[in-house]
Design a protein around this motif. Structure first.
Motif, PDB file in Angstrom:
ATOM      1  N   PRO A 159       0.849  -1.205   0.000  1.00  0.00           N
ATOM      2  CA  PRO A 159       0.000   0.000   0.000  1.00  0.00           C
ATOM      3  C   PRO A 159       0.883   1.254   0.000  1.00  0.00           C
ATOM      4  N   ARG A 160       0.503   2.221  -0.796  1.00  0.00           N
ATOM      5  CA  ARG A 160       1.226   3.489  -0.845  1.00  0.00           C
ATOM      6  C   ARG A 160       0.204   4.625  -0.818  1.00  0.00           C
ATOM      7  N   LEU A 161       0.687   5.801  -0.420  1.00  0.00           N
ATOM      8  CA  LEU A 161      -0.184   6.970  -0.374  1.00  0.00           C
ATOM      9  C   LEU A 161       0.446   8.044  -1.241  1.00  0.00           C
ATOM     10  N   ARG A 162      -0.286   8.497  -2.288  1.00  0.00           N
ATOM     11  CA  ARG A 162       0.274   9.574  -3.088  1.00  0.00           C
ATOM     12  C   ARG A 162      -0.061  10.903  -2.410  1.00  0.00           C
ATOM     13  N   TRP A 163       0.994  11.696  -2.206  1.00  0.00           N
ATOM     14  CA  TRP A 163       0.819  13.001  -1.543  1.00  0.00           C
ATOM     15  C   TRP A 163       1.691  13.983  -2.296  1.00  0.00           C
ATOM     16  N   GLY A 164       1.069  14.884  -3.066  1.00  0.00           N
ATOM     17  CA  GLY A 164       1.850  15.727  -3.967  1.00  0.00           C
ATOM     18  C   GLY A 164       2.571  14.823  -4.948  1.00  0.00           C
ATOM     19  N   ASP A 165       3.878  15.032  -5.070  1.00  0.00           N
ATOM     20  CA  ASP A 165       4.665  14.188  -5.960  1.00  0.00           C
ATOM     21  C   ASP A 165       5.131  12.907  -5.285  1.00  0.00           C
ATOM     22  N   GLN A 166       4.959  12.840  -3.997  1.00  0.00           N
ATOM     23  CA  GLN A 166       5.580  11.762  -3.267  1.00  0.00           C
ATOM     24  C   GLN A 166       4.689  10.535  -3.144  1.00  0.00           C
ATOM     25  N   GLN A 167       5.339   9.430  -2.938  1.00  0.00           N
ATOM     26  CA  GLN A 167       4.617   8.205  -2.597  1.00  0.00           C
ATOM     27  C   GLN A 167       5.062   7.782  -1.220  1.00  0.00           C
ATOM     28  N   LEU A 168       4.142   7.791  -0.290  1.00  0.00           N
ATOM     29  CA  LEU A 168       4.512   7.473   1.082  1.00  0.00           C
ATOM     30  C   LEU A 168       4.212   6.018   1.381  1.00  0.00           C
ATOM     31  N   GLU A 169       5.164   5.371   2.100  1.00  0.00           N
ATOM     32  CA  GLU A 169       4.926   4.006   2.551  1.00  0.00           C
ATOM     33  C   GLU A 169       3.898   4.006   3.665  1.00  0.00           C
ATOM     34  N   LEU A 170       3.128   2.952   3.762  1.00  0.00           N
ATOM     35  CA  LEU A 170       2.170   2.811   4.854  1.00  0.00           C
ATOM     36  C   LEU A 170       2.491   1.549   5.633  1.00  0.00           C
ATOM     37  N   ALA A 171       2.281   1.590   6.930  1.00  0.00           N
ATOM     38  CA  ALA A 171       2.594   0.425   7.757  1.00  0.00           C
ATOM     39  C   ALA A 171       1.539  -0.665   7.587  1.00  0.00           C
ATOM     40  N   THR A 172       0.277  -0.228   7.467  1.00  0.00           N
ATOM     41  CA  THR A 172      -0.796  -1.202   7.275  1.00  0.00           C
ATOM     42  C   THR A 172      -1.589  -0.817   6.041  1.00  0.00           C
ATOM     43  N   SER A 173      -2.330  -1.769   5.535  1.00  0.00           N
ATOM     44  CA  SER A 173      -3.105  -1.548   4.329  1.00  0.00           C
ATOM     45  C   SER A 173      -4.525  -1.108   4.728  1.00  0.00           C
ATOM     46  N   PRO A 174      -4.935   0.096   4.374  1.00  0.00           N
ATOM     47  CA  PRO A 174      -6.281   0.542   4.777  1.00  0.00           C
ATOM     48  C   PRO A 174      -7.345  -0.254   4.046  1.00  0.00           C
ATOM     49  N   PRO A 175      -8.471  -0.486   4.664  1.00  0.00           N
ATOM     50  CA  PRO A 175      -9.544  -1.298   4.061  1.00  0.00           C
ATOM     51  C   PRO A 175     -10.310  -0.509   3.016  1.00  0.00           C
ATOM     52  N   LEU A 176      -9.598   0.047   2.049  1.00  0.00           N
ATOM     53  CA  LEU A 176     -10.242   0.869   1.039  1.00  0.00           C
ATOM     54  C   LEU A 176      -9.693   0.504  -0.320  1.00  0.00           C
ATOM     55  N   PRO A 177     -10.494   0.673  -1.366  1.00  0.00           N
ATOM     56  CA  PRO A 177     -10.003   0.308  -2.703  1.00  0.00           C
ATOM     57  C   PRO A 177      -8.861   1.216  -3.159  1.00  0.00           C
ATOM     58  N   THR A 178      -7.942   0.661  -3.880  1.00  0.00           N
ATOM     59  CA  THR A 178      -6.877   1.444  -4.505  1.00  0.00           C
ATOM     60  C   THR A 178      -7.517   2.548  -5.341  1.00  0.00           C
ATOM     61  N   GLY A 179      -6.868   3.707  -5.327  1.00  0.00           N
ATOM     62  CA  GLY A 179      -7.412   4.826  -6.109  1.00  0.00           C
ATOM     63  C   GLY A 179      -8.338   5.716  -5.326  1.00  0.00           C
ATOM     64  N   SER A 180      -8.704   5.295  -4.101  1.00  0.00           N
ATOM     65  CA  SER A 180      -9.597   6.158  -3.291  1.00  0.00           C
ATOM     66  C   SER A 180      -8.897   7.457  -2.932  1.00  0.00           C
ATOM     67  N   ASP A 181      -9.656   8.559  -2.984  1.00  0.00           N
ATOM     68  CA  ASP A 181      -9.174   9.821  -2.419  1.00  0.00           C
ATOM     69  C   ASP A 181      -9.457   9.785  -0.932  1.00  0.00           C
ATOM     70  N   VAL A 182      -8.435  10.037  -0.143  1.00  0.00           N
ATOM     71  CA  VAL A 182      -8.617   9.925   1.307  1.00  0.00           C
ATOM     72  C   VAL A 182      -8.005  11.125   2.019  1.00  0.00           C
TER      73      VAL A 182
END
Ligand SMILES: Nc1ncnc2c1ncn2[C@@H]1O[C@H](COP(=O)(O)OP(=O)(O)OP(=O)(O)O)[C@@H](O)[C@H]1O
Ligand SMILES: Nc1ncnc2c1ncn2[C@@H]1O[C@H](COP(=O)(O)OP(=O)(O)OP(=O)(O)O)[C@@H](O)[C@H]1O
Ligand code: MOO
Ligand SMILES: [Mg+2]
Ligand SMILES: [Mg+2]
Lengths: 222, 376, 240, 376, 222
Positions: free
Chosen positions: D253-276
């Motif tokens: 699981p990764r989180l796009r924030w601006g240009d960056q891709q942040l690592e996540l410790a756990t996988s959120p129970p949400l579909p890929t591509g969700s705006d969160v």
């Protein structure tokens, strides 16, 4: 119904209330603000007119108001007419007689204003005068209404003092209370009852409306 | 004439002890801090003219507001001091708007209403202008009180814990508004607060009051780093106040503390051998982290064992018993660091007391005070 | 312990005090005297007031009570009141039996005041009005009248400052406390209807009351009434 | 029967909106936090029986105190709830001691006086027992109010900002007393406070109130680290709340924030591509220090330039504009560290956003709420 | 000095005040707590006894108290004696006549208690009854004192109603006010003056001492 007498009574009550309003406010404010010592005796003095039977009080006022006495003489010198047996005379007598009813409620109302409200007004730049008008008066309003209504109706019903000082002169000092009394003494009970009832109903309605309309503004912060 | 805008000097023994001298320049914000019952409100009331101390002088610009010896005592109206009361003291029979306009003495009624709305917006109360005080929550009432004090265009602003009843977010915003306001209205401001963060964030200087005495008045940084007495240090919430003895070792000043000899950055103006109180702020206690040597670690290393470890949100408070018989140290570290370094009760840790942070107090400054009888 | 209350018209104030004293001296019995307005007493008696003897200033009240059954009988006429002009020394010039001085004062247009009892209900007020009417002064003086609730109050008015005098009960004018500080003149009886004063024993009258009632008709009592200016019933042809 | 000691459920739209459900166990301390005017006082008043909400149920142990549908509404006396009023509401005509004894209904007069003295000692007011309330300072009055609430031996203790008017030292001591008390009296306690440190230090759970709605009720740690919605995060004073989009990169699981891709410790129970919305607590932002590599520096490094640097006593608040168009980050570091690392406006710095701290919120939890009309 | 009459007056005033204390507290509390609508008319009704001249009011009471009337009949049935011309009768008349003076000050005093003080009492576990005794009563004390003193002295001085209802029976209903009036009517002015002065001085001293002793407890928190 004796409309002339009623008219005089209403005028008398209105004058007495109007004059007692500033007197009550001044004296009540002063008594509320003065520290305890000695104050009790001023309060006692204010209440004294009630102790004597009205006719007797009236008699002493009659003597006091007569031209032989400095007070009566001064009045005549200033106004050109005597106080006894005049409308002015019964107005002054009513003022004296109602003093405690006007002063006491107003004094208590002043005492119930928390000191910090007054202080906040001063710190907001309000002069003593403006503090009085904008802050204190609205807060003591219920007390003022009480004072005025008690004075007004007590003047309407007052008999002994007014008869003594005024002498029941038709069109000048003969009030509705005297008129009702006279009808009663003349055993014209139906006329007395009619006048009494009219007066009671009118007063009831008027006082009721005044009390209902002068609905309380909020007096406390939660 | 004093260059200060506001100058005051108050003395009284009973019923409320007072003994202080304060001056505040225009545009300066002085925070008044001190324990509950120390006389903060009484000082503000004295300035506003609501309390008359036995002896005292108060000047504001060229005006003498109070001079007990010359029997001068201006009434509150003439002093033009905006005071936010600790209990708000709103006018119960007036709407929020009228609570403000009644305090304005300039402009047309319409202008006053506009100004009132503007002030209400400043304290984030837009939309409540027609409510009566009893229809407001505690924090809302408090903000009306602040707006009312400003409505008067005061020459001195006196704020008695003006934000104590509002939440942290609103509080932050109001603090920002206050900071902005200061630049605009250019009058002396005295802020009573229990929140030392608030005091140091907002105030140019802080005055520490205790039992009516001003113990120290100083810039936040000086005050926090160089409190004048152990009492001030403790009143400011510092835990690490200790006794020690001054030494000179190889011509260098040293501080004996338990078995240890601590280096000092500067030489205190006291004879060698003096018994002194000293103090070190939290920010100058450096935790040695595992495997991550830090710059200051050479300085005054102290070893000990954790006896308490209380996490408080982002920070964790740690108490350590030091080797060598010294008094226990307390320090706050980030909860994150505590976790990473596996700090818990019983763990052995090592810290450095940075020499620069060690503040040796001069007994001359406060021993005289201690003859006084301080009560809770 | 039979001390009856005697309710008496206020014009009897002084005469009756004296008679009661004599009565006590001769009989050893006491009575309590309540003076007031005859009309009020009539009303209170109708409501069962515990009076035993009622001396009214107006015989109509006694007759009315008798009709209503509150009295033993129709009572007896005990005196006929006379009216007097009374004034302070200062105003002695108005005091004459034919009201000449008063007429002159009225004509002068000075703002004077004149006291009588209220003619609407007080017997002496009615008589005073008749006097003024028969002297042709009524319409001129009416707006200047000060009306006392009863004849005593009218007398107080007449002797207070600010009035020129008054028409009151002759019995009061003769009373010791007033004699020294006032001047008076008896008004001829022809100027007014006689003030026929009737007394009566009430239903519950006891022995003392009856004794007192009898004493009131004794020669000794009559002498005292007479001394206070009352005409006694059989001295006057119009009585009975 | 509910296992909870106190259970309440309140609903109302006007004049004061309320919508919440709370349960507190015996001996549990629940902190109620929320902005000024959010309804905290109203909730306490409802529990105490001083305010009657339109719909609601309140149970305490086996008693029903309020059930609007069953027309049950016990008066305050029967509810035995000790309430500390926000404005203290002391009895002005009674001495401090009598303010306490009047609330006691057990024991002899002498026993009550002794008990009153003991309670006054607890709140550090010994020696003031014969004063009248108007002879006390604000903070002293507040402490009398606290003592009075305890005097009643309440079955529920309701504290409306009980320490807002006392200085930090006294406050700390009182907090300790409260912590001790909890163990002793074993009743549910609800504490309204604006001080989040206080809330997390004292409370078992914290309930965040906004506009009468309970947005989240949770243990301090969960609440601070995993706020349910951006709103809760902001109400708790967190600055670092951002938008992002969920990605999956190499099955991770990764989180796009601006240009960056942040690592996540756990996988959120949400579909890929969700705006969160996501959030990171201050404690999980790690400043890279010069020449001192730290354990977490591999994780999600972010570079930026300092745009603001505000020292607040021992802590300094820093705002950094991040490279790559992401929203600005705010972080607090120790003033000491800021000095050592020469951090000032314009300086380039680098931080790590620890994967463990990144909390991705589930829109399902709060999007429904947002249809509501929130006002200031 | 007519000591018997003075004694009766004092007893009468004491009874009237004592009876009006609970009545004033109950009615005042109720009026203060009742929301506005309609309340004004109850307040008006309380004030009505003042509107009629005392003698006329006295006459109507006389009729009301007579055995022909249900009220009078009930009293006689219960107590075995009539109300008219009895001490009980003038006590009841005084209570009616002084109603507004007792109720108004107490009502205003109740109104000036901030609601949160009462709420704090309830939350401290005080029953309504204990709240009343321990909290409200001390706070309204100045109003109660006002009410009681106004009632007391107004009863001392009252004349018309008491003369009419009581009939001035020596040792039972002849009050000091009537005694003074009688001396006045008998032109015995010096006796009247002596009695008046004694009454005035005694009242002045008594009221002054009461007001001074019932010094205000603190009614406000700073
Ligand atoms: N009328 C009084 N008589 C005696 N002492 C009083 C009186 N009023 C206040 N005090 C005392 O004076 C001291 C100073 O009170 P003040 O209100 O100035 O304190 P404060 O610093 O504002 O406290 P807080 O932070 O609690 O508001 C307190 O200890 C208080 O008990
Ligand atoms: N009588 C009323 N009419 C209308 N609104 C009211 C009334 N009383 C209070 N309110 C409103 O109800 C809301 C909740 O008030 P409450 O006192 O419960 O807030 P709070 O959370 O305790 O706030 P604070 O932290 O400022 O004390 C506030 O917005 C207030 O303005
Ligand atoms: O009955 Mo009188 O004495 O004419 O008033
Ligand atoms: Mg204070
Ligand atoms: Mg609140």
């Amino acid at each position: 119904m004796d409309w002339t007498a009623l008219n005089i009574s209403l005028q008398l009550a209105a004058w007495a209330s109007a004059l007692l309003l500033p007197i009550g406010l001044l004296l009540g404010r002063w008594l509320a603000a003065t520290p305890m010592r000695g104050r009790g005796f001023v309060e006692a003095a204010v209440a004294l007119p009630l102790v004597l039977p009205p006719t007797v009080l009236g008699f002493y006022l009659l003597v006091l108001f007569s031209d032989d006495n400095p007070a009566g003489w001064l009045w005549r010198t200033l106004t050109g007419s005597g106080l006894n047996f005049s409308f002015s005379g019964i107005v002054i007598a009513s003022v004296i007689f109602n003093l405690p009813f006007a002063v006491q409620p107003i004094q208590r109302a002043f005492e119930s204003i928390p000191p910090y409200v007054r202080e906040a007004a001063w710190c907001s730049g309000l002069s003593h005068w403006r503090t009085f008008w904008r802050i204190e008066l609205p807060l003591i309003w219920p007390g003022v209404i009480s004072a005025m209504i008690l004075t007004f109706i007590h003047t309407l019903g007052e008999f002994g003092v007014i008869l003594m000082v005024g002498g029941a002169i038709d069109g000048e000092t003969r009030t509705i209370a005297i008129a009702i009394y006279d009808r009663m003494q003349a055993f014209d009970e139906s006329a007395a009852a009619t006048m009494s009832l009219t007066l009671l109903i009118a007063s009831f309605a008027a006082i009721g409306i005044v009390y209902s309309l002068t609905g309380r503004k909020p007096l406390h912060v939660r | 004439m004093s260059a200060d805008w506001l100058f005051l000097q108050l003395h009284q023994n009973a019923p409320i002890p007072l003994s202080l001298q304060i001056s505040v320049r225009a545009g300066e914000l002085l925070a008044l801090v001190g324990p509950s019952g120390s006389g903060k409100t009484t000082v503000l009331r004295s300035i506003a003219g609501l309390y008359r101390p036995q002896y005292g002088t108060i000047h504001c610009r060229d005006d003498v507001w109070l001079d007990t010896r010359a029997a001068i005592d201006h009434p509150p109206q003439q002093r033009r001091a905006g005071l936010v009361f600790q209990n708000y003291a709103l006018f119960p029979h007036l709407t929020v708007r009228d609570n403000l306009t009644v305090a304005m003495d300039q402009g047309t009624a319409a202008a006053q209403r506009t100004e009132a709305l503007r002030l209400l917006e400043t304290v984030h109360l837009k939309g409540l202008e027609d409510r009566y005080p009893h229809e407001l929550s505690g924090g809302q009432q408090q903000r009306v009180a602040v707006a009312r004090a400003l409505a008067r265009q005061p020459r001195v602003l006196l704020l008695d814990e003006p934000f104590s009843a509002v939440d942290q977010m609103t509080r932050k915003r109001l603090q920002n508004e206050l900071a902005r306001l200061r630049r605009r209205i250019e009058v002396p401001i005295i802020l009573v607060t229990h929140d030392l963060n608030e005091a140091s964030a907002l105030a140019d200087r802080i005055c520490v009051l205790h039992n009516g005495r001003a113990l120290q008045t100083d810039h936040a940084d000086s005050l926090f780093r160089r409190p004048r007495s152990p009492q001030v240090a403790r009143l400011l919430g510092h835990n690490n106040v200790f006794n020690g003895r001054l030494l000179t070792v190889n011509g260098q000043p040293r501080l004996r503390w338990g078995d240890q000899q601590l280096e000092l950055a500067t030489s205190p103006p006291l004879p060698t051998g003096s018994d002194v109180d000293w103090f070190i702020p939290d920010s100058d206690i450096l935790l040695h982290r595992r495997g991550r040597p830090s710059l200051g670690e050479r300085e005054n290393p102290v070893t000990g064992r954790v006896t308490e470890c209380v996490p408080l949100g982002a920070q964790t408070e740690i108490t350590m018993r030091c080797q060598g018989g010294a008094q226990p140290l307390r320090l706050q570290i980030s909860t994150h660091a505590a976790r990473r370094n596996d700090i818990r009760i019983g763990a052995d840790i090592r810290v450095s007391l940075l020499a620069e942070g060690i503040h040796v107090m001069n007994p001359v400054d406060y021993r005289a005070d201690q003859s006084l009888n301080f009560s809770a | 312990d039979d001390v009856p209350i005697v309710a008496a018209a206020s014009d009897l104030q002084f005469a009756l005090e004296e008679i009661a004293q004599d009565f006590t001296a001769t009989s050893g019995r006491r009575v309590r005297l309540n003076f007031g307005s005859s009309g009020n007493f009539r009303r209170q008696i109708a409501q069962g007031a515990p009076f035993e003897v009622y001396l009214s200033a107006d015989e109509a009240y006694v007759r009315a009570l008798y009709r209503e059954g509150h009295t033993r009988d129709a009572g007896d006429l005990y005196a006929i009141g006379r009216v007097a002009m009374i004034a302070t020394e200062k105003n002695a010039s108005v005091v004459d039996p034919d009201l000449v001085g008063l007429g002159r004062q009225l004509a002068s247009g000075l703002p004077l005041r004149f006291a009588i009892a209220n003619p609407e209900h007080a017997p002496y007020g009615v008589a005073a009005r008749q006097v003024l009417q028969s002297r042709g002064l009524w319409s001129a003086i009416q707006p200047r009248l000060i009306l006392g609730e009863n004849v005593s109050q009218a007398t107080q008015f007449a002797l207070s400052g600010n009035t020129i005098g008054g028409l009151v009960a002759y019995s009061l004018a003769l009373a010791p406390p007033l004699r020294e500080r006032s001047v008076h003149a008896l008004i001829p009886a022809k100027y007014h209807e006689p003030l026929r004063q009737r007394m009566v024993l009430l239903k519950d009258a006891g022995t003392t009351a009856r004794a007192f009632y009898a004493y009131l008709q004794s020669a000794a009592a009559r002498r005292i009434f007479n001394r206070y200016g009352f005409v006694l019933p059989d001295e006057d042809a119009t009585a009975q």
